[in-house]
Design an enzyme around this catalytic site. Structure first.
Site, PDB file in Angstrom:
ATOM      1  N   HIS A 131      25.739 -38.550  39.419  1.00  0.00           N
ATOM      2  CA  HIS A 131      26.580 -39.225  40.419  1.00  0.00           C
ATOM      3  C   HIS A 131      27.105 -40.559  39.885  1.00  0.00           C
ATOM      4  O   HIS A 131      27.375 -41.472  40.659  1.00  0.00           O
ATOM      5  CB  HIS A 131      25.832 -39.410  41.751  1.00  0.00           C
ATOM      6  CG  HIS A 131      25.670 -38.114  42.494  1.00  0.00           C
ATOM      7  ND1 HIS A 131      26.503 -37.713  43.506  1.00  0.00           N
ATOM      8  CD2 HIS A 131      24.786 -37.092  42.329  1.00  0.00           C
ATOM      9  CE1 HIS A 131      26.127 -36.524  43.950  1.00  0.00           C
ATOM     10  NE2 HIS A 131      25.085 -36.116  43.245  1.00  0.00           N
ATOM     11  N   THR A 132      27.213 -40.646  38.589  1.00  0.00           N
ATOM     12  CA  THR A 132      27.812 -41.839  37.989  1.00  0.00           C
ATOM     13  C   THR A 132      29.280 -41.597  37.630  1.00  0.00           C
ATOM     14  O   THR A 132      30.047 -42.545  37.513  1.00  0.00           O
ATOM     15  CB  THR A 132      27.047 -42.245  36.716  1.00  0.00           C
ATOM     16  OG1 THR A 132      26.802 -41.067  35.935  1.00  0.00           O
ATOM     17  CG2 THR A 132      25.716 -42.897  37.048  1.00  0.00           C
ATOM     18  N   ASP A 133      29.671 -40.321  37.457  1.00  0.00           N
ATOM     19  CA  ASP A 133      31.026 -40.070  36.931  1.00  0.00           C
ATOM     20  C   ASP A 133      32.117 -40.597  37.866  1.00  0.00           C
ATOM     21  O   ASP A 133      33.043 -41.277  37.426  1.00  0.00           O
ATOM     22  CB  ASP A 133      31.246 -38.589  36.540  1.00  0.00           C
ATOM     23  CG  ASP A 133      31.104 -37.577  37.662  1.00  0.00           C
ATOM     24  OD1 ASP A 133      30.662 -37.957  38.768  1.00  0.00           O
ATOM     25  OD2 ASP A 133      31.446 -36.392  37.428  1.00  0.00           O
TER      26      ASP A 133
ATOM     27  N   ALA B 150      24.267 -22.752  40.977  1.00  0.00           N
ATOM     28  CA  ALA B 150      23.021 -23.308  40.431  1.00  0.00           C
ATOM     29  C   ALA B 150      23.226 -24.721  39.898  1.00  0.00           C
ATOM     30  O   ALA B 150      22.317 -25.323  39.353  1.00  0.00           O
ATOM     31  CB  ALA B 150      22.485 -22.397  39.329  1.00  0.00           C
TER      32      ALA B 150
ATOM     33  N   SER C 108      29.852 -23.454  37.009  1.00  0.00           N
ATOM     34  CA  SER C 108      30.616 -22.219  36.803  1.00  0.00           C
ATOM     35  C   SER C 108      32.073 -22.438  37.205  1.00  0.00           C
ATOM     36  O   SER C 108      32.989 -21.911  36.556  1.00  0.00           O
ATOM     37  CB  SER C 108      30.010 -21.070  37.599  1.00  0.00           C
ATOM     38  OG  SER C 108      29.929 -21.399  38.963  1.00  0.00           O
ATOM     39  N   SER C 109      32.328 -23.238  38.225  1.00  0.00           N
ATOM     40  CA  SER C 109      33.716 -23.419  38.659  1.00  0.00           C
ATOM     41  C   SER C 109      34.505 -24.240  37.641  1.00  0.00           C
ATOM     42  O   SER C 109      35.654 -23.902  37.330  1.00  0.00           O
ATOM     43  CB  SER C 109      33.787 -24.041  40.045  1.00  0.00           C
ATOM     44  OG  SER C 109      33.016 -25.199  40.107  1.00  0.00           O
TER      45      SER C 109
ATOM     46  N   ASP D  45      32.046 -32.502  34.653  1.00  0.00           N
ATOM     47  CA  ASP D  45      31.861 -31.075  34.398  1.00  0.00           C
ATOM     48  C   ASP D  45      32.991 -30.537  33.522  1.00  0.00           C
ATOM     49  O   ASP D  45      32.763 -29.776  32.569  1.00  0.00           O
ATOM     50  CB  ASP D  45      31.821 -30.293  35.718  1.00  0.00           C
ATOM     51  CG  ASP D  45      30.793 -30.849  36.690  1.00  0.00           C
ATOM     52  OD1 ASP D  45      29.922 -31.617  36.239  1.00  0.00           O
ATOM     53  OD2 ASP D  45      30.873 -30.526  37.881  1.00  0.00           O
TER      54      ASP D  45
HETATM   55  C1  GLA Z   1      28.776 -32.354  40.563  1.00  0.00           C
HETATM   56  C2  GLA Z   1      30.187 -32.890  40.338  1.00  0.00           C
HETATM   57  C3  GLA Z   1      30.208 -33.854  39.146  1.00  0.00           C
HETATM   58  C4  GLA Z   1      29.129 -34.920  39.268  1.00  0.00           C
HETATM   59  C5  GLA Z   1      27.783 -34.286  39.601  1.00  0.00           C
HETATM   60  C6  GLA Z   1      26.725 -35.315  39.893  1.00  0.00           C
HETATM   61  O1  GLA Z   1      28.409 -31.569  39.471  1.00  0.00           O
HETATM   62  O2  GLA Z   1      31.083 -31.833  40.118  1.00  0.00           O
HETATM   63  O3  GLA Z   1      31.499 -34.418  39.027  1.00  0.00           O
HETATM   64  O4  GLA Z   1      29.500 -35.883  40.219  1.00  0.00           O
HETATM   65  O5  GLA Z   1      27.876 -33.429  40.730  1.00  0.00           O
HETATM   66  O6  GLA Z   1      26.409 -36.037  38.752  1.00  0.00           O
END
Ligand code: GLA
Length: 388
Positions: A37-39, A130, A134-135, A180
């Protein structure tokens, strides 16, 4: 690598369209070692691409029609024209990820006429739901597919990742950050990626020889993920406004302590997670580069505690999984929840010799609330998206 995936997609293509595919691309899922949750706070993350991926086999068409087949959904087909407005569907969701990227690519071309129609078949082996992206692997695979066309301006990996992210944000409606998609597009074999999600600089960090990446699926269905994710995002933005900065990336722990008064206590805890997590990512990249798995273990434990107590995105079964693995591996490696939270997977970085020890402990001591055993994947960091 699962080449049977490509072979299956090619077979389905031939059966559906009566001629062979001419293009083959893949894009991997990812696992995040640390930096959760830093992105979307302009911060730092340390993920790696994994050997589970989405494969697309395709053949450009002379007209402007799209025919998209999902081999994993009983060969369901989504058909549309590139010249009509591209609409978001109520279902199926997989179709929207393709539509979203196509929509974005058309937006990038003012004339809108250089994108050809495409027949394509999608097949994947990234576990769904999970927290292994995947998306993102699907959206990045679609970008990669169009980038291979000779008369189409190819997108570099970062650009492809950003197109994929915009498709998810604006078309599909998921307000995710960029980790991601960048992991999937930019993966480097046997390396984690230190990503600065603000400057978009990607620095590969070697995974130490002899270290195994274990991904353990909890089989906890992730309920209410989107609303909880968006609430966390809003709380982080509230905290950034309080500190008078564009994003929590710009706050350090000293500022948090000095100027936190007056901020809602929940938002303050959310901010403490993000600010401390950014510092842990920097330390983790150093520890990984030095091959120091014990230090990684400390940092991953602190990250998990911060997600549990300050960000409040873990659930009891996930905490239990982490405890079981930690008891089994001791100080020799690290384990934490990975991904958006509320279920999904834990990731462990352990000496290869301890993989079986952890596996046995999980088989003995873990059951999901529905009675399922944990599923263990032992992965290597994989290369990013590209042609096959
Ligand atoms: C999901 C979001 C990412 C990121 C993570 C938490 O995977 O798609 O962008 O925020 O949660 O680190």
């Amino acid at each position: 690598m699962n080449d049977s995936l490509t072979a299956r997609a090619a077979d389905v293509f031939l059966a559906a369209f009566g001629q062979p595919a001419t293009i083959r691309v893949q894009a991997p899922g990812r696992v995040n070692l640390i930096g959760e949750h830093t992105d979307y706070n302009g911060g730092l993350v340390l993920p790696c691409a994994i050997g589970y991926r989405t494969v697309i086999v395709a053949r450009p068409r002379a007209d402007r029609r799209m025919r998209v087949v999902a081999a994993d959904y009983d060969d369901a087909i989504d058909e549309y024209a590139l010249d009509a407005p591209i609409e978001r569907l109520a279902a199926p969701m997989w179709a929207n990820y393709v539509r979203g990227v196509v929509h974005e690519l058309l937006q990038r071309e003012p004339s809108g006429h250089s994108l050809p129609g495409m027949d394509m078949v999608i097949a994947g082996d990234v576990p769904q739901g999970a927290g292994l992206s995947s998306s993102a692997s699907l959206s990045v695979a679609v970008c990669t597919l169009f980038s291979t066309l000779p008369d189409h301006p190819g997108l570099g990996p970062i650009e492809a990742a950003l197109v994929a992210q915009r498709a998810e944000n604006d078309f599909v409606g998921c307000k995710c950050g960029n980790m991601d998609q960048i992991s999937s597009a930019c993966g480097v074999q046997d390396h984690a990626l230190l990503i600065d999600c603000r400057s978009l600089q990607v620095s590969p960090v070697p995974i130490p020889a002899g270290a195994a990446i274990m991904i353990v699926e909890s089989h906890i269905t992730r309920g209410l993920v989107d609303s909880a994710y968006n609430t966390r995002r809003a709380q982080c933005e509230q905290a950034a406004r309080h500190f008078g900065v564009p994003a929590l990336r710009d706050v350090d722990l000293a500022t948090l302590a000095e100027k936190g008064d007056g901020l809602d206590p929940v938002a303050l805890r959310r901010a403490r997670h993000v600010v401390s997590e950014n510092a842990r990512v920097v330390a983790a990249a150093e520890a990984l580069a030095a091959g120091d798995l014990e230090r990684m273990g400390e940092l991953m434990a602190a990250s998990h505690a911060s997600m549990r107590d300050d960000f409040e995105i873990t659930v009891p079964a996930i905490d239990r999984l982490v405890d079981i693995v930690k008891d089994a591996i001791g100080d020799a490696g690290g384990v934490r929840m990975t991904g958006g939270g509320f279920g999904g997977c834990v990731v462990a970085l352990v000496p290869e010799a301890l993989v079986e020890v952890a596996r046995l402990a999980l088989a003995r001591d873990y059951r999901a609330p529905n009675g399922a055993q944990a599923t263990v994947h032992v992965c290597r960091a994989a290369a990013g998206a590209g042609s096959l």
